[in-house]
Design an enzyme around this catalytic site. Structure first.
Site, PDB file in Angstrom:
ATOM      1  N   CYS A   2       0.828  -1.199   0.000  1.00  0.00           N
ATOM      2  CA  CYS A   2       0.000   0.000   0.000  1.00  0.00           C
ATOM      3  C   CYS A   2       0.869   1.258   0.000  1.00  0.00           C
ATOM      4  CB  CYS A   2      -0.879   0.026   1.238  1.00  0.00           C
ATOM      5  SG  CYS A   2      -1.901  -1.431   1.396  1.00  0.00           S
ATOM      6  N   ARG A  27       5.145   0.700  -6.060  1.00  0.00           N
ATOM      7  CA  ARG A  27       5.036  -0.149  -4.877  1.00  0.00           C
ATOM      8  C   ARG A  27       4.108  -1.345  -5.140  1.00  0.00           C
ATOM      9  NH1 ARG A  27       6.544   2.255  -0.021  1.00  0.00           N
ATOM     10  NH2 ARG A  27       5.003   1.092   1.144  1.00  0.00           N
ATOM     11  N   TRP A  77      -2.710  -2.682  -1.823  1.00  0.00           N
ATOM     12  CA  TRP A  77      -2.238  -3.998  -2.253  1.00  0.00           C
ATOM     13  C   TRP A  77      -2.917  -4.964  -1.302  1.00  0.00           C
ATOM     14  CZ3 TRP A  77       0.877  -8.117  -0.515  1.00  0.00           C
ATOM     15  CH2 TRP A  77       1.466  -8.897  -1.518  1.00  0.00           C
ATOM     16  N   ASN A 103      -1.469   1.208   5.889  1.00  0.00           N
ATOM     17  CA  ASN A 103      -0.540   0.300   5.212  1.00  0.00           C
ATOM     18  C   ASN A 103      -0.028  -0.683   6.254  1.00  0.00           C
ATOM     19  OD1 ASN A 103       1.661  -0.911   3.930  1.00  0.00           O
ATOM     20  ND2 ASN A 103       2.981   0.878   4.146  1.00  0.00           N
ATOM     21  N   GLY A 104      -0.098  -1.979   5.952  1.00  0.00           N
ATOM     22  CA  GLY A 104       0.378  -2.971   6.922  1.00  0.00           C
ATOM     23  C   GLY A 104      -0.754  -3.884   7.330  1.00  0.00           C
ATOM     24  N   GLU A 482      19.868 -14.769 -10.019  1.00  0.00           N
ATOM     25  CA  GLU A 482      19.311 -13.462 -10.357  1.00  0.00           C
ATOM     26  C   GLU A 482      18.710 -13.481 -11.767  1.00  0.00           C
ATOM     27  OE1 GLU A 482      18.408 -11.079  -8.722  1.00  0.00           O
ATOM     28  OE2 GLU A 482      18.276  -9.386 -10.088  1.00  0.00           O
ATOM     29  N   LYS A 486      14.798 -12.653 -12.471  1.00  0.00           N
ATOM     30  CA  LYS A 486      14.355 -11.585 -13.368  1.00  0.00           C
ATOM     31  C   LYS A 486      13.377 -12.139 -14.393  1.00  0.00           C
ATOM     32  CE  LYS A 486      15.179  -8.590 -11.751  1.00  0.00           C
ATOM     33  NZ  LYS A 486      16.049  -8.312 -10.632  1.00  0.00           N
ATOM     34  N   GLU A 489      10.018 -13.030 -12.742  1.00  0.00           N
ATOM     35  CA  GLU A 489       9.260 -11.827 -12.366  1.00  0.00           C
ATOM     36  C   GLU A 489       8.632 -11.153 -13.578  1.00  0.00           C
ATOM     37  OE1 GLU A 489      11.069  -9.235  -8.896  1.00  0.00           O
ATOM     38  OE2 GLU A 489      12.549  -9.683 -10.417  1.00  0.00           O
ATOM     39  N   HIS A 505      22.808 -34.100 -10.069  1.00  0.00           N
ATOM     40  CA  HIS A 505      22.276 -34.733  -8.853  1.00  0.00           C
ATOM     41  C   HIS A 505      20.747 -34.692  -8.834  1.00  0.00           C
ATOM     42  CE1 HIS A 505      26.242 -35.284  -7.176  1.00  0.00           C
ATOM     43  NE2 HIS A 505      26.534 -34.049  -7.551  1.00  0.00           N
ATOM     44  N   LYS A 604       6.832  -3.461  -5.106  1.00  0.00           N
ATOM     45  CA  LYS A 604       8.243  -3.067  -5.060  1.00  0.00           C
ATOM     46  C   LYS A 604       8.801  -3.166  -3.638  1.00  0.00           C
ATOM     47  CE  LYS A 604      12.006  -1.007  -6.708  1.00  0.00           C
ATOM     48  NZ  LYS A 604      12.893  -1.940  -7.411  1.00  0.00           N
TER      49      LYS A 604
HETATM   50  C1  F6R Z   1      13.569  -8.376  -7.657  1.00  0.00           C
HETATM   51  C2  F6R Z   1      13.010  -7.535  -6.674  1.00  0.00           C
HETATM   52  C3  F6R Z   1      12.664  -8.112  -5.333  1.00  0.00           C
HETATM   53  C4  F6R Z   1      13.403  -7.303  -4.277  1.00  0.00           C
HETATM   54  C5  F6R Z   1      13.042  -7.768  -2.870  1.00  0.00           C
HETATM   55  C6  F6R Z   1      13.826  -7.019  -1.814  1.00  0.00           C
HETATM   56  O1  F6R Z   1      13.745  -7.748  -8.874  1.00  0.00           O
HETATM   57  O2  F6R Z   1      12.878  -6.378  -6.908  1.00  0.00           O
HETATM   58  O3  F6R Z   1      13.017  -9.459  -5.244  1.00  0.00           O
HETATM   59  O4  F6R Z   1      14.765  -7.437  -4.521  1.00  0.00           O
HETATM   60  O5  F6R Z   1      11.679  -7.608  -2.640  1.00  0.00           O
HETATM   61  O6  F6R Z   1      13.553  -5.657  -1.820  1.00  0.00           O
HETATM   62  P1  F6R Z   1      14.510  -4.653  -1.078  1.00  0.00           P
HETATM   63  O7  F6R Z   1      15.831  -4.731  -1.755  1.00  0.00           O
HETATM   64  O8  F6R Z   1      13.870  -3.312  -1.196  1.00  0.00           O
HETATM   65  O9  F6R Z   1      14.615  -5.121   0.344  1.00  0.00           O
END
Ligand code: F6R
Length: 609
Positions: A2, A27, A77, A103-104, A482, A486, A489, A505, A604
């Site tokens: 949120c 976000r 959210w 928020n929360g 990573e 990516k 996601e 394995h 985010k």
């Molecule tokens: C991946 C991504 C998420 C964040 C994760 C941690 O592209 O954006 O996996 O890396 O939610 O977020 P932060 O770094 O803000 O703690």
């Protein structure tokens, strides 16, 4: 998660608060709403059309009377209750004169909901948030001042959250309170704002302040029983409004990818002094405390966790200290054995991921030293840690991280060198040389980025595939993780990552001619081993893409496609091999017509557990 924006002061325009919500889009949200508060009452508009909710609200902004003095807005959210119109914020009490955004999560929501229903309140939504409005209503009915009612109800709420409340009876004041969840105060032009994140108010505010926890803060006109802004600590936000504008690119993902060299360079340069020595942004403990460290644990989530995995190799290499890395949401529920010669490093772009914050808080409470690596000045992680290294990547708007990842790795590399020097494993000249060679990696990152079109062309035959495996060893295993993250996601495709030696394995059973294996094989001490692993994959008929250093024809002969990156020292290789993988994820998502900036289901900044 949120997003909250609330503004009060002469002629606050609903459109200004709306613009703030737009800037919090990154976000992640699935419904949105705004309320305008005046002495005559509260007007609310809401929309619940998923990611189009803000567009829908925009069309209805004119319904909110212009020239108001108090507007609150929210992007939701969903947690408690589906993303419906009824569950969208702002929420009001039975009288319609108390309005709030939240928020929360209220952990004891069920019990409180039962209580307000028993008292005869009518609940219009399934949310935990609305219950708070009714409890405040009861506080007012019992004769409390608004600030007192907010404080008293907040003290009953269990969990991490931020709350912004306004009252028709006080149309020139907004109240805010938070526990762990982000909320800051901003001011400019005689007006004051609450916001979840600074980018929301960069164009309307000139000063920013940290919010304390569990304390009601009033902005606008002073209010009885609440602390005013004079008790707040200023925050040195150096981002500008244009840093969050999309200019010259179709998406923030592509723009931020292109900014990666600059972000890395700005980060590394800010952590090296004029003489080539180390800079630690905020060091609240004696360096002697760091010198006697005997163990390091790095925690983070998602992409930040992957940066931590690279950090493990760097710290063990330069500082010769044993390092473990854990996913923050797991670490916080372990019973780690900690003492004061143990450092726990929290890596977080936002500095607001609840899992990372609570993991680091728990470690501090158990006596460990703590370090934050974060992109956000004044974020909670930065405030609670004993030392801070800031990444200077600028605001990252796209949900999927790119430029902050290489910046985190750069900051961790410099920390590793700093510790190596501090502990006497590196002479100052060696440390200076290592820093300087790290700084030079910026040009290799730029050179790799300049090949984006070539990478995309080479990847064209693979964009229709739907099963990807990423393999690498040692420093390249985190890069494989990573790359897979990516792709998952952005494209919602099945993508797995394995240490290349682990394939046989078990996972190799999944390989067939439909599978695409992306093998990371820079020229390092495990190159021959990975080449052998590629042979195993080829023998099972899988299609192979290799990521290799320039001038490595042997690696290329084993693959259907080779993505070459400029050669750097093997220890810095994760900083360049990750780039074609970030390009690949973007290219595949684009070819599937997907939104690169706001992938489905994601937020985010994850401020709930
Ligand atoms: C991946 C991504 C998420 C964040 C994760 C941690 O592209 O954006 O996996 O890396 O939610 O977020 P932060 O770094 O803000 O703690």
């Amino acid at each position: 998660m949120c997003g909250i924006v609330g503004g009060v002061g002469p002629s606050i325009q609903a459109a200004e608060v709306f613009d703030g919500l737009k800037r919090l889009e990154y976000r992640g949200y699935d419904s949105a709403g705004m309320a305008l508060v005046g002495a005559e009452g509260v007007e609310v508009i809401r929309a619940a059309t998923g990611r189009h909710s803000l567009d829908e609200l925009k069309g209805r902004l004119s319904r909110l009377a212009p020239g108001a003095n108090l507007v609150v807005g929210h992007t939701r959210w969903a947690t408690h209750g589906a993303p419906t119109l009824g569950n969208a914020h702002p929420h009001t009490d039975c009288t319609g004169r108390v309005v709030l955004v939240h928020n929360g999560i209220v952990d004891n929501f069920r019990e409180l909901r039962g209580e307000v229903l028993a008292l005869g309140h009518e609940l219009k939504s399934e949310t935990d948030s609305e219950v708070i409005a009714h409890l405040i209503e009861d506080g007012l009915a019992a004769g409390m001042e608004p600030a007192e009612a907010v404080a008293s109800v907040f003290s009953r709420l269990l969990g991490h959250m931020a709350l912004v409340v306004a009252f028709a009876q006080l149309p020139l004041t907004i109240f805010g309170i938070r526990r762990t969840s982000p909320l800051l105060v901003a001011a400019g032009d005689g007006r004051s704002f609450f916001a979840s994140d600074a980018p929301a108010v960069l164009d309307v505010a000139t000063s920013f302040y940290e919010m304390p926890e569990d304390r009601v803060i009033a902005i606008g006109e002073p209010a009885k029983g609440a602390a005013g802004t004079s008790v707040l600590v200023p925050l040195a936000i150096d981002w500008a409004s244009q840093d969050v504008e999309l200019v010259g690119y179709q998406s923030f993902y592509e723009m931020e990818l292109a900014q990666e060299g600059e972000a890395f360079s700005d980060t590394v340069s800010s952590l090296i002094d004029e003489d080539g020595g180390a800079v630690v942004d905020e060091l609240k403990v004696d360096p002697y405390e760091l010198k006697r460290l005997r163990k390091v644990t790095v925690v983070g989530c998602g992409t930040s966790y992957h940066a931590g995995l690279v950090g493990r190799f760097l710290i063990e290499h330069f500082a010769k200290i044993p390092v473990e890395v854990d996913v923050a949401s797991e670490y916080r529920y372990r019973d780690p054995i900690l003492d004061d010669d143990h450092l726990v490093v929290g890596v977080s772009q936002s500095g607001e991921s609840l899992d990372t914050i609570t993991a680091v808080k728990g470690a501090a409470a158990a006596g460990a030293k703590t370090l934050a690596v974060t992109n956000v000045i004044g974020s909670q992680l930065s405030r609670l840690a004993d030392a801070v290294l800031y990444t200077r990547a600028g605001p990252e708007v796209s949900v999927a991280s790119t430029k902050t990842h290489v910046s985190q790795v750069g900051a961790l590399a410099l920390f590793a060198i700093y510790l190596g020097e501090l502990k006497g494993h590196m002479y100052p000249e060696e440390a200076r040389e290592a820093r300087s060679s790290l700084r030079d990696v910026a040009s290799a990152i730029e050179a790799a980025l300049a090949r984006q079109a070539g990478y995309e062309e080479s990847l064209a035959p693979f964009v229709g595939s739907d099963r990807f495996f990423f393999i690498g060893r040692n420093l390249q295993y985190p890069v494989a993780l990573e790359g897979a993250l990516k792709l998952k996601e952005l494209s919602y495709l099945a993508a797995e990552a394995y240490p290349a030696g682990e394939l046989k394995h078990g996972p190799i059973a999944m390989l067939d001619s439909e599978a695409v294996v992306v093998a990371l094989v820079p020229r390092d001490r495990l190159r021959e081993k990975v080449l052998a692993n590629i042979e195993e994959v080829r023998a099972r008929g899988a299609r192979v893409i290799v990521v290799a250093f320039d001038g490595d024809p042997e690696a290329a002969t084993l693959a259907e496609t080779a993505l070459f990156v400029p050669e750097v020292r093997p220890i810095w290789s994760p900083l360049v091999t990750v780039i074609p993988l970030q390009v690949m994820a973007g290219a595949i998502a684009r070819s599937r017509g997907l939104n690169l900036d706001r992938p489905r289901n994601l937020a985010k900044t994850v401020t709930v557990e």
